[in-house]
Write an enzyme that holds these catalytic residues in place. Structure first.
Site, PDB file in Angstrom:
ATOM      1  N   ASP A 294      40.224  35.277  42.386  1.00 14.17           N
ATOM      2  CA  ASP A 294      39.388  36.232  43.114  1.00 14.17           C
ATOM      3  C   ASP A 294      40.165  36.824  44.287  1.00 14.17           C
ATOM      4  OD1 ASP A 294      37.380  37.519  44.642  1.00 14.17           O
ATOM      5  OD2 ASP A 294      35.854  36.099  43.937  1.00 14.17           O
TER       6      ASP A 294
ATOM      7  N   HIS B 132      37.323  38.585  40.703  1.00 15.95           N
ATOM      8  CA  HIS B 132      36.001  38.945  41.206  1.00 15.95           C
ATOM      9  C   HIS B 132      35.321  39.922  40.241  1.00 15.95           C
ATOM     10  CE1 HIS B 132      33.350  39.035  44.754  1.00 15.95           C
ATOM     11  NE2 HIS B 132      33.089  40.289  44.409  1.00 15.95           N
TER      12      HIS B 132
END
Length: 233
Positions: A171, A202
């Protein structure tokens, strides 16, 4: 069946809209779907529709209503992504949680006053799902790639009902050090379950667009479905 609901905030000032997807027959429970920074867009509505297909009453409140009611943005369009970041910077998260609490109350009323209510959120919504678990009477919560949880670990002792967090291992908004802090702070919590998705970025569970990663999204969604079946019915 889908419709738009009107919900009154806890302070009684104004009102905000919420997208609602109803199942056929009696709902097994209700789930509040908490938006990303892109508003209640097509992807969030599809999340609600899928939950309704699984037998839940699904409600997605427009949490940006105080800033810009009805905003819908596409993360794959650069100017819209930048606009979403700007809205997030102005957004009052504490007020957002109170609006989620108002939505929880509306959901309980829709269930006849005695049904269970869960929450699932993504990105900013994942952070708000954690805050909801700590600050409301929600029965079960799920957060996908939640941001800034390391700054909320002081609230963990208030989490009284089950919480599941899906962590994207790559992420770019939540670095490895932050992920380690999440594990260090929450792994021993009796109500919290964390799942890691190595190499995923993400937004991997988005319904539409370039960010989606089918294998990881399917696995995370299966875990979420089982979690809600176990804790909501």
């Amino acid at each position: 069946m889908t419709e738009m609901l009107t919900i009154t905030p806890l302070d009684g000032k104004g009102e905000f809209a919420a997208y609602c997807a109803r199942p056929q027959g009696t709902a097994r429970a209700a789930i509040v779907v908490i938006q990303e920074i892109f508003g209640v867009n097509a992807g969030v509505r599809r999340k609600c529709d899928r939950l309704a297909e699984a037998g839940y009453l699904a409600i997605a409140p427009d949490l940006f209503w105080r800033l810009e009611p009805g905003v819908e943005l596409d993360p794959d369009i650069a100017p819209e992504f930048e606009r979403a970041l700007g809205l997030m910077g102005k957004f009052n998260q504490d007020a957002g949680v109170r609006d989620i609490e108002a939505t929880i109350r509306a959901a309980r009323t829709a269930l006849g006053g005695n049904g269970k209510v869960g929450a699932v959120g993504y990105c900013l919504g994942g952070r708000l799902a954690y805050m909801t678990a700590a600050r409301t009477d929600i029965d079960a919560s799920v957060g996908y790639y939640a941001v800034g949880i390391d700054n909320l670990l002081g609230e963990k002792n208030a989490i009284a009902h089950p919480l599941m967090l899906h962590i994207a291992g790559a992420d770019h908004f939540v670095d490895a050090a932050t992920q380690q802090q999440m594990h260090a702070g929450l792994d021993d919590h009796p109500k919290v379950t964390l799942f890691d998705y190595p190499g995923e970025d993400h937004g991997f569970a988005t319904e539409f667009g370039k960010r989606r990663s089918d294998a990881a999204a399917t696995l995370a969604d299966q875990r979420t479905a089982q979690f809600f079946a176990d804790h909501l019915g």
